[in-house]
Design a protein around this motif. Structure first.
Motif, PDB file in Angstrom:
ATOM      1  N   THR A 131       0.971  -1.175   0.313  1.00 52.37           N
ATOM      2  CA  THR A 131      -0.232  -0.106  -0.187  1.00 52.37           C
ATOM      3  C   THR A 131       1.002   1.212  -0.261  1.00 52.37           C
ATOM      4  O   THR A 131       0.575   2.461  -0.966  1.00 52.37           O
ATOM      5  N   VAL A 135      -5.777   3.978  -6.506  1.00 51.45           N
ATOM      6  CA  VAL A 135      -6.989   2.686  -6.078  1.00 51.45           C
ATOM      7  C   VAL A 135      -6.461   1.439  -6.509  1.00 51.45           C
ATOM      8  O   VAL A 135      -6.708  -0.145  -5.098  1.00 51.45           O
ATOM      9  N   GLU A 136      -5.420   0.725  -6.389  1.00 50.36           N
ATOM     10  CA  GLU A 136      -4.921  -0.223  -6.336  1.00 50.36           C
ATOM     11  C   GLU A 136      -4.145  -0.556  -5.113  1.00 50.36           C
ATOM     12  O   GLU A 136      -4.302  -1.613  -4.340  1.00 50.36           O
ATOM     13  N   ASP A 171      -5.661   1.190  -2.736  1.00 52.22           N
ATOM     14  CA  ASP A 171      -6.720   1.034  -1.365  1.00 52.22           C
ATOM     15  C   ASP A 171      -7.263  -0.647  -1.818  1.00 52.22           C
ATOM     16  O   ASP A 171      -8.215  -1.275  -1.231  1.00 52.22           O
ATOM     17  N   GLN A 172      -7.118  -1.771  -3.060  1.00 51.10           N
ATOM     18  CA  GLN A 172      -7.367  -3.109  -3.209  1.00 51.10           C
ATOM     19  C   GLN A 172      -6.965  -3.757  -1.893  1.00 51.10           C
ATOM     20  O   GLN A 172      -7.341  -4.794  -1.528  1.00 51.10           O
ATOM     21  N   GLN A 173      -5.310  -3.464  -1.683  1.00 51.20           N
ATOM     22  CA  GLN A 173      -4.359  -3.845  -1.051  1.00 51.20           C
ATOM     23  C   GLN A 173      -5.201  -3.587   0.313  1.00 51.20           C
ATOM     24  O   GLN A 173      -5.190  -4.551   0.994  1.00 51.20           O
ATOM     25  N   GLN A 174      -5.564  -2.593   0.666  1.00 53.46           N
ATOM     26  CA  GLN A 174      -6.184  -2.226   2.103  1.00 53.46           C
ATOM     27  C   GLN A 174      -7.011  -3.049   2.988  1.00 53.46           C
ATOM     28  O   GLN A 174      -7.840  -4.094   3.036  1.00 53.46           O
ATOM     29  N   LEU A 175      -7.868  -3.337   1.666  1.00 50.46           N
ATOM     30  CA  LEU A 175      -9.218  -4.473   1.077  1.00 50.46           C
ATOM     31  C   LEU A 175      -9.623  -5.636   1.850  1.00 50.46           C
ATOM     32  O   LEU A 175      -9.842  -6.149   1.914  1.00 50.46           O
ATOM     33  N   GLU A 176      -7.979  -6.061   0.598  1.00 53.35           N
ATOM     34  CA  GLU A 176      -7.544  -7.591   0.786  1.00 53.35           C
ATOM     35  C   GLU A 176      -7.323  -7.705   2.391  1.00 53.35           C
ATOM     36  O   GLU A 176      -7.518  -8.807   2.929  1.00 53.35           O
ATOM     37  N   ARG A 201     -10.672  -8.072   4.027  1.00 53.14           N
ATOM     38  CA  ARG A 201     -10.895  -9.909   3.910  1.00 53.14           C
ATOM     39  C   ARG A 201     -10.259 -10.981   4.530  1.00 53.14           C
ATOM     40  O   ARG A 201     -10.815 -12.057   4.995  1.00 53.14           O
ATOM     41  N   TYR A 257      -9.235   0.092   9.228  1.00 57.57           N
ATOM     42  CA  TYR A 257      -9.568   0.553   7.161  1.00 57.57           C
ATOM     43  C   TYR A 257     -10.387   1.956   7.308  1.00 57.57           C
ATOM     44  O   TYR A 257     -10.358   2.390   5.968  1.00 57.57           O
TER      45      TYR A 257
END
Length: 276
Positions: free
Chosen positions: A114, A124-125, A127-132, A135, A155
């Motif tokens: 991140t 955007v990329e 944020d995808q790491q933080q969402l992962e 999850r 998050y």
């Protein structure tokens, strides 16, 4: 530092060139060189360490993970953020092969990715790491667990840092629903998301009544406990004082700040907290 580095390299030289001892020694040297901002030398030694680990233990040996992460950290410190992302991704691949697709050892790697992606302005990329990361925790722990709630708050903090205040408050609201469903309407676990909602509005500079109400609800929950947490009460009082400073249309008399100051007199490290 240089003397230690030379000594470690001597140890590596005395060891068999394809030994775990040699790989560890090169990684230690690389760490010292990174701290000394000798980035090219650090990269070379981390790469050598990784190569030895893999020759001895195989291409997906978890022993190499620390060296791969160290390589990524070196690239990040040196400003080569794209190479840093690549290294952290490689470390995560090895981690998933060694410890399973859902292992939580990946989360520090996702956090590093991140930071590197933010440095590349790839939000955007990032944020995808933080969402992962969120999850992963949610797949390993029940929604009401301390671990899952902490991941939600983490998050939410990321969303606030990026000015996504409504999404941040949505995360806190989700946490509140989980807590109330599992622990009850009077559960003190509600304090953190309530404070998060209040401070989110203040950070956004919106004097929404919902924000100050959330802070007051948090204070009421704390005061209702059989053994009130005086530090937590002082922190919420401070936040209420900050709200008044931010939005009051008349002069603020500092009442909440004074109450917080008095509360801090009753906690173990109150003097240092008062100075802070």
């Amino acid at each position: 530092g240089a003397r230690v580095g030379r000594k470690l390299l001597c140890v590596a030289g005395e060891a068999h060139r394809d030994s775990l001892q040699a790989a560890a020694a090169h990684a230690q040297v690389a760490g010292a060189q990174r701290r000394a901002s000798e980035y090219d030398a650090a990269v070379a030694n981390y790469l050598h360490s990784i190569d030895v680990y893999r020759r001895v233990e195989g291409p997906f040996t978890p022993l190499a993970i620390d060296s791969i992460v160290g390589l990524g950290d070196t690239y990040q410190d040196a400003g080569d953020h794209l190479s840093a992302v690549s290294s952290y991704g490689e470390a995560r691949t090895v981690s998933r092969r060694a410890f399973g697709l859902l292992n939580d050892r990946q989360i520090p790697l996702l956090d590093r990715m991140t930071a590197a992606l933010v440095s590349l302005n790839q939000h955007v990329e990032a944020d995808q790491q933080q969402l992962e990361a969120l999850r992963l925790v949610e797949r390993n722990w029940p929604p009401h667990s301390e671990q899952a709630l902490a991941a939600v708050y983490k998050y939410a903090a990321w969303l606030r840092e990026n000015g996504r205040y409504q999404e941040e408050r949505d995360q806190y609201a989700r946490a509140l629903r989980v807590i109330r469903d599992h622990y009850g309407e009077d559960a003190p676990q509600q304090v953190q998301p309530l404070v998060g909602i209040g401070n989110s509005f203040r950070n956004q500079r919106i004097p929404e009544g919902q924000g100050v109400s959330a802070l007051r609800d948090a204070l009421a929950l704390l005061l209702a406990q059989s053994s009130p947490d005086e530090l937590a009460i002082a922190e919420v009082l401070r936040d209420l004082g900050d709200w008044e400073i931010a939005f009051s249309k008349v002069g603020y008399d500092g009442a909440e700040y004074r109450r917080a100051w008095q509360m801090l007199g009753n906690v173990a490290n109150g003097a240092s907290l008062r100075r802070a």
